[in-house]
Design a protein around this motif. Structure first.
Motif, PDB file in Angstrom:
ATOM      1  N   UNK A 189       9.116 -11.435   4.348  1.00 47.75           N
ATOM      2  CA  UNK A 189      10.065 -11.104   3.320  1.00 47.75           C
ATOM      3  C   UNK A 189       9.653 -11.663   2.052  1.00 47.75           C
ATOM      4  N   UNK A 190       8.634 -12.683   2.064  1.00 51.44           N
ATOM      5  CA  UNK A 190       8.284 -13.135   0.807  1.00 51.44           C
ATOM      6  C   UNK A 190       6.643 -13.598   0.950  1.00 51.44           C
ATOM      7  N   UNK A 191       6.068 -13.442  -0.240  1.00 52.78           N
ATOM      8  CA  UNK A 191       4.442 -13.692  -0.108  1.00 52.78           C
ATOM      9  C   UNK A 191       4.053 -14.049  -1.724  1.00 52.78           C
ATOM     10  N   UNK A 192       3.201 -15.043  -1.692  1.00 47.93           N
ATOM     11  CA  UNK A 192       2.666 -15.429  -2.928  1.00 47.93           C
ATOM     12  C   UNK A 192       2.192 -14.021  -3.867  1.00 47.93           C
ATOM     13  N   UNK A 193       2.567 -14.048  -5.068  1.00 44.33           N
ATOM     14  CA  UNK A 193       2.165 -12.759  -5.911  1.00 44.33           C
ATOM     15  C   UNK A 193       0.512 -13.106  -6.019  1.00 44.33           C
ATOM     16  N   UNK A 194      -0.245 -12.016  -6.053  1.00 45.20           N
ATOM     17  CA  UNK A 194      -1.580 -11.858  -6.011  1.00 45.20           C
ATOM     18  C   UNK A 194      -2.345 -11.761  -4.864  1.00 45.20           C
ATOM     19  N   UNK A 195      -1.527 -12.353  -3.647  1.00 48.68           N
ATOM     20  CA  UNK A 195      -2.151 -12.467  -2.474  1.00 48.68           C
ATOM     21  C   UNK A 195      -2.233 -11.090  -1.690  1.00 48.68           C
ATOM     22  N   UNK A 196      -2.967 -11.094  -0.411  1.00 49.41           N
ATOM     23  CA  UNK A 196      -3.238  -9.867   0.123  1.00 49.41           C
ATOM     24  C   UNK A 196      -1.759  -9.530   0.847  1.00 49.41           C
ATOM     25  N   UNK A 197      -1.132 -10.577   1.373  1.00 49.57           N
ATOM     26  CA  UNK A 197       0.063  -9.965   1.836  1.00 49.57           C
ATOM     27  C   UNK A 197       1.097  -9.590   0.780  1.00 49.57           C
ATOM     28  N   UNK A 198       0.782 -10.086  -0.454  1.00 51.78           N
ATOM     29  CA  UNK A 198       1.873  -9.618  -1.317  1.00 51.78           C
ATOM     30  C   UNK A 198       1.912  -8.175  -1.518  1.00 51.78           C
ATOM     31  N   UNK A 199       0.464  -7.602  -1.552  1.00 50.72           N
ATOM     32  CA  UNK A 199       0.166  -6.238  -1.867  1.00 50.72           C
ATOM     33  C   UNK A 199       0.688  -5.241  -0.713  1.00 50.72           C
ATOM     34  N   UNK A 200       0.760  -5.770   0.355  1.00 51.60           N
ATOM     35  CA  UNK A 200       1.052  -5.054   1.498  1.00 51.60           C
ATOM     36  C   UNK A 200       2.506  -5.102   1.609  1.00 51.60           C
ATOM     37  N   UNK A 201       3.338  -6.056   1.225  1.00 53.70           N
ATOM     38  CA  UNK A 201       4.767  -5.923   0.981  1.00 53.70           C
ATOM     39  C   UNK A 201       5.125  -5.176  -0.064  1.00 53.70           C
ATOM     40  N   UNK A 202       4.344  -5.199  -1.191  1.00 54.60           N
ATOM     41  CA  UNK A 202       4.970  -4.350  -2.082  1.00 54.60           C
ATOM     42  C   UNK A 202       4.869  -2.847  -1.817  1.00 54.60           C
ATOM     43  N   UNK A 203       3.391  -2.351  -1.105  1.00 57.16           N
ATOM     44  CA  UNK A 203       3.339  -1.281  -0.458  1.00 57.16           C
ATOM     45  C   UNK A 203       4.703  -0.615   0.340  1.00 57.16           C
ATOM     46  N   UNK A 204       4.613  -1.576   1.252  1.00 59.48           N
ATOM     47  CA  UNK A 204       5.717  -1.438   2.333  1.00 59.48           C
ATOM     48  C   UNK A 204       7.281  -1.063   1.458  1.00 59.48           C
ATOM     49  N   UNK A 205       7.303  -1.873   0.394  1.00 55.88           N
ATOM     50  CA  UNK A 205       8.602  -1.612  -0.402  1.00 55.88           C
ATOM     51  C   UNK A 205       8.594  -0.137  -0.911  1.00 55.88           C
ATOM     52  N   UNK A 206       7.589  -0.090  -1.498  1.00 53.69           N
ATOM     53  CA  UNK A 206       7.205   1.278  -2.177  1.00 53.69           C
ATOM     54  C   UNK A 206       7.776   2.570  -1.367  1.00 53.69           C
ATOM     55  N   UNK A 207       7.315   2.415   0.013  1.00 50.46           N
ATOM     56  CA  UNK A 207       7.256   3.500   0.867  1.00 50.46           C
ATOM     57  C   UNK A 207       8.599   3.394   1.608  1.00 50.46           C
ATOM     58  N   UNK A 208       9.398   2.559   1.589  1.00 46.70           N
ATOM     59  CA  UNK A 208      10.861   2.253   2.127  1.00 46.70           C
ATOM     60  C   UNK A 208      10.699   1.772   3.552  1.00 46.70           C
ATOM     61  N   UNK A 209       9.450   0.879   3.812  1.00 46.55           N
ATOM     62  CA  UNK A 209       9.280   0.406   5.170  1.00 46.55           C
ATOM     63  C   UNK A 209       9.193  -1.118   4.959  1.00 46.55           C
ATOM     64  N   UNK A 210       9.000  -1.616   6.490  1.00 42.89           N
ATOM     65  CA  UNK A 210       9.143  -3.181   6.711  1.00 42.89           C
ATOM     66  C   UNK A 210       7.648  -3.461   6.620  1.00 42.89           C
ATOM     67  N   UNK A 211       7.145  -4.656   6.284  1.00 43.87           N
ATOM     68  CA  UNK A 211       5.787  -5.143   6.550  1.00 43.87           C
ATOM     69  C   UNK A 211       6.276  -6.337   7.733  1.00 43.87           C
ATOM     70  N   UNK A 212       5.606  -5.639   8.876  1.00 43.52           N
ATOM     71  CA  UNK A 212       5.953  -6.389  10.042  1.00 43.52           C
ATOM     72  C   UNK A 212       4.570  -7.270  10.596  1.00 43.52           C
ATOM     73  N   UNK A 213       4.681  -8.324  11.279  1.00 48.46           N
ATOM     74  CA  UNK A 213       3.560  -9.070  11.585  1.00 48.46           C
ATOM     75  C   UNK A 213       3.635  -8.974  13.394  1.00 48.46           C
ATOM     76  N   UNK A 214       2.543  -8.832  13.983  1.00 49.26           N
ATOM     77  CA  UNK A 214       2.638  -8.740  15.391  1.00 49.26           C
ATOM     78  C   UNK A 214       3.011  -9.925  16.004  1.00 49.26           C
TER      79      UNK A 214
END
Length: 300
Positions: free
Chosen positions: A233-258
């Motif tokens: 639900x939150x990641x540091x700006x500029x991190x790989x996780x932030x990129x994945x989170x932004x893409x998920x939001x763009x596509x209306x999805x959730x970024x889920x970790x196993x």
């Protein structure tokens, strides 16, 4: 948020004629200057004195953002929209639609701050014991603050540093801390930080991600489901996780970790058996590590 490949593929409308590209050959800069000397106004001093008297009257279980600091730690007063009222069962603090940070008063339009005053006056009117109780504590200015329209910078200053804005009591960490220590409201978005005050004690909201940055996660299902996946639900700006989170939001999805990810194992560490390699499955039979009020662990 728009991804780079989307920008590259975007067509220029026929009505716009390309005229070349301009760029600057020097990096942007921020000038670091000395902070103007900040003093505690008489408004803030009076509000803080009153807030401390109120906190002395409140049981620990009723503190808005406990636990109560133990010396040498102390309460810090956050300009977060503190609306204190005296109910039939004691003092309670509600929060305004917006809190006015001290530095933000200099961009505040008086008429918009006056709307906050009107909201506060309406709330206090519903608790008729409030103004007499505040007067008894020495805060006689409360009634005048609530009834006086805010029309200029002086009025904005008085409201900004008043009991009805400037006295949300928090520990230093919850107020202005930074991960990997306690995350503070000043630095982390309230929709995420706010969960620190209602999450289960044995759920770890803040985690360290594989690249060493910090983020926040939430379960994907209710407690007791046995599902160890976590939603980022939150990641540091500029991190790989932030990129994945932004893409998920763009596509209306959730970024889920196993469930076997380091983030999930950290999040549920106090609900699973020591050494377990997945956060999914039945809950641990052992007692949870003590957090906050030290309640026993229960199933995810």
């Amino acid at each position: 948020m728009t991804r780079a490949d989307t920008v590259a593929a975007a067509r220029i409308p026929d009505t716009i004629q390309p005229g070349g590209v301009e760029s600057e050959n020097h990096p942007w800069r921020i000038r670091l200057v000395k902070h103007p000397e900040r003093f505690e106004s008489s408004f803030f001093q009076a509000a803080k004195r009153t807030a401390h008297k109120i906190l002395d009257e409140i049981d620990d279980a009723d503190l808005p953002y406990g636990p109560r600091p133990v010396a040498p730690a102390h309460w810090e007063m956050h300009h977060g929209g503190s609306l204190w009222v005296k109910t039939t069962s004691g003092w309670r603090m509600y929060r305004a639609r917006a809190g006015i940070e001290w530095s933000m008063q200099f961009c505040a339009e008086p008429s918009k701050i006056d709307r906050l005053r009107q909201d506060a006056a309406t709330l206090v009117a519903g608790f008729p014991e409030t103004l007499p109780a505040l007067a008894e504590l020495g805060y006689e200015e409360a009634e005048e603050l609530l009834r006086t329209p805010i029309t200029d910078a002086d009025g904005v200053e008085a409201w900004t540093d008043s009991l009805f804005n400037a006295c949300v009591p928090m520990s230093r960490g919850d107020h202005q801390g930074i991960l990997p220590k306690v995350p503070g409201e000043h630095h982390y978005p309230w929709p995420v930080k706010g969960a620190d005050f209602f999450r289960y004690d044995d759920f770890q909201l803040w985690v360290t991600l594989p690249d060493g940055t910090h983020g926040a996660v939430a379960p994907v299902d209710r407690r007791g489901s046995g599902d160890g996946h976590v939603r980022l639900v939150l990641a540091s700006e500029g991190s790989q996780a932030a990129d994945a989170l932004a893409e998920a939001q763009d596509r209306g999805l959730m970024a889920v970790l196993p469930p076997n990810s380091s983030a999930a194992l950290q999040a549920f560490a106090h609900q699973i058996e020591s050494g377990q390699r997945t956060a999914s499955g039945p809950p641990a039979t052992r007692r949870a590590h003590a957090h906050g009020n030290g309640r026993d662990s229960r199933a995810r």
